[in-house]
Design a protein around this motif. Structure first.
Motif, PDB file in Angstrom:
ATOM      1  N   PRO A 120       6.099  12.196  96.740  1.00 50.68           N
ATOM      2  CA  PRO A 120       6.782  12.625  97.979  1.00 50.68           C
ATOM      3  C   PRO A 120       6.476  11.734  99.174  1.00 50.68           C
ATOM      4  O   PRO A 120       7.229  11.737 100.156  1.00 50.68           O
ATOM      5  CB  PRO A 120       6.271  14.048  98.192  1.00 50.68           C
ATOM      6  N   GLY A 121       5.405  10.966  99.111  1.00 57.37           N
ATOM      7  CA  GLY A 121       5.088  10.078 100.226  1.00 57.37           C
ATOM      8  C   GLY A 121       6.143   9.011 100.455  1.00 57.37           C
ATOM      9  O   GLY A 121       6.306   8.520 101.580  1.00 57.37           O
ATOM     10  N   ILE A 122       6.866   8.625  99.391  1.00 55.87           N
ATOM     11  CA  ILE A 122       7.923   7.617  99.533  1.00 55.87           C
ATOM     12  C   ILE A 122       9.025   8.149 100.447  1.00 55.87           C
ATOM     13  O   ILE A 122       9.490   7.468 101.363  1.00 55.87           O
ATOM     14  CB  ILE A 122       8.505   7.237  98.157  1.00 55.87           C
ATOM     15  N   ALA A 123       9.442   9.396 100.193  1.00 55.50           N
ATOM     16  CA  ALA A 123      10.492  10.001 101.011  1.00 55.50           C
ATOM     17  C   ALA A 123      10.004  10.246 102.438  1.00 55.50           C
ATOM     18  O   ALA A 123      10.771  10.116 103.397  1.00 55.50           O
ATOM     19  CB  ALA A 123      10.964  11.305 100.382  1.00 55.50           C
ATOM     20  N   ALA A 124       8.721  10.595 102.580  1.00 56.19           N
ATOM     21  CA  ALA A 124       8.179  10.829 103.922  1.00 56.19           C
ATOM     22  C   ALA A 124       8.205   9.548 104.748  1.00 56.19           C
ATOM     23  O   ALA A 124       8.511   9.574 105.949  1.00 56.19           O
ATOM     24  CB  ALA A 124       6.749  11.361 103.804  1.00 56.19           C
ATOM     25  N   LYS A 125       7.911   8.428 104.127  1.00 56.83           N
ATOM     26  CA  LYS A 125       7.967   7.140 104.823  1.00 56.83           C
ATOM     27  C   LYS A 125       9.404   6.804 105.213  1.00 56.83           C
ATOM     28  O   LYS A 125       9.678   6.347 106.325  1.00 56.83           O
ATOM     29  CB  LYS A 125       7.391   6.054 103.918  1.00 56.83           C
TER      30      LYS A 125
END
Length: 406
Positions: free
Chosen positions: A358-363
């Motif tokens: 999910p960190g990819i989408a948060a970035k």
């Protein structure tokens, strides 16, 4: 500004439908009409749609913008101006009565296709006056390469990218995003979104195949497809793709998790789909620009899109994942077309990664809107358009949008 008119433009084109040429025309017009451009005088001549069935009854814009578009005066029958800009099909390369004539033209399949030539009543682009006084604006390096491959002289073409309106396309924050997901019935799901005609060239087949693998591992995933029954038989295209690329077990997994709408929506309603989704996916084979990818990025979505095509012009690694693809020549009914074949296995890996990391989408939620607002708003696009029609098309076109001729 002293209020004096420095540039008169006659735009000939389509308005009030959700066709790509029409979308570009309407947003360009609204940006030209912005208060900071008071030295521009605009006239608009409505051109007939290719199909009268395209006529829609809904308003694509809010009332002020709809009123503004309808308030643009029509030019006289023999009126001339500094520039005539044509934003419709079939393309018309005849010289206008204005000092300059520009034609918006986009190629998807790496060449000007036979269907386009037939609509113009010619067998080759060389049979038109395309390489005389008229010049072309096209939205991407990929599209420019297709025009050149078909016989258009490179110095007749300028790349003018499309854009987004950041007042419409922006990330929904906190409670607003959750409210949208609740209203759509998406609260308990991971939503992959795709918006477009759902034809083969849009990548519906590799998308369905990859999604079948994704839901085998993550059954809470959903694929939302927004088609346009007004312009394309999207529902039939999806059904045919399911029959062709999915086996019985895959169809059993996919169909209950497939959400489709072909309803005509306003631009603000389309933006709500982006704002509520988790990831935008576009494994396209052939596109002239692919505006929904840019709109999705502006709304803060992680985008997964084909590598090597027009989206390379306006996507970056901090908000976009590119699907490995192979540039391929295909012969269809005796006509050679050029496409990008996205690897559906790599697409599957990227979709799985979007769920698992999910960190990819948060970035992407931070990086995408900022990049698009700075470089690819309609203000940026119209600024570029005015540079081009003002004679300053060298430099930016070469350094940022230099085409690769394959």
């Amino acid at each position: 500004m002293d209020g004096s008119v420095e540039l008169q433009i006659i735009v000939e084109g389509w308005r009030f439908i959700y066709h790509s040429y029409c979308v570009a025309n309407q947003f360009q017009l609204l940006e030209m009409l912005a208060s900071r451009r008071e030295n521009i005088e605009i006239f608009h001549r409505d051109m007939p749609y290719i199909d009268r069935a395209w006529e829609t009854k809904i308003s694509l814009f809010d009332r002020p913008n709809e009123t503004l578009l309808r308030s643009i005066p029509s030019p006289g029958v023999n009126q001339s101006a500094d520039v005539t800009l044509r934003m419709y099909c079939p393309w018309d390369f005849s010289v206008s009565s204005s000092a300059q004539t520009w034609v918006f033209a986009a190629t998807e399949w790496g060449v000007i296709t036979r269907n386009v030539l037939d609509a113009m009543g010619v067998r080759s682009i060389a049979q038109t006056p395309v390489n005389s006084q008229v010049k072309i604006i096209t939205p991407s390096a990929w599209s420019k390469a297709g025009l050149i491959r078909s016989g258009v002289e490179a110095d007749r073409i300028a790349v003018v990218p499309l854009g987004v309106d950041p007042q419409i396309y922006y990330p929904a924050q906190g409670d607003r995003r959750q409210s949208l997901r609740d209203n759509f019935g998406w609260s308990n799901y991971f939503i992959f979104l795709n918006i477009g005609g759902q034809t083969d060239r849009k990548g519906i087949r590799p998308l369905l195949k990859a999604f079948a693998a994704v839901v085998d591992k993550y059954p809470h995933a959903r694929l939302v497809l927004k088609g346009s029954e007004l312009l394309y038989p999207s529902r039939d295209e999806i059904a045919e793709a399911c029959r062709v690329v999915l086996d019985d077990a895959e169809r059993a997994r996919v169909l209950p998790r497939l959400i489709y709408t072909g309803t005509q929506l306003s631009f603000a309603e389309i933006a709500e789909l982006y704002q509520a989704a988790d990831v935008y996916v576009s494994p396209y084979l052939a596109e002239g620009f692919n505006l929904p990818v840019l709109e999705a990025a502006a709304c803060g979505l992680l985008v997964i899109c084909t590598e090597g095509g027009p989206t390379d012009d306006f996507t970056r690694s901090d908000f976009a994942l590119r699907i490995e693809s192979k540039f391929t020549a295909v012969v269809v009914d005796g006509e050679t077309l050029f496409m990008l074949a996205p690897e559906w296995e790599h697409l599957t890996d990227l979709m799985l990664g979007a769920i698992e990391q999910p960190g990819i989408a948060a970035k992407a939620r931070v990086a995408g809107p900022g990049f698009v607002a700075e470089h690819f708003s309609w203000r940026c696009g119209v600024d570029r358009l005015f540079e081009v029609i003002g004679g300053d098309k060298q430099g930016e076109d070469q350094s940022i949008f230099e085409p690769i001729i394959l």
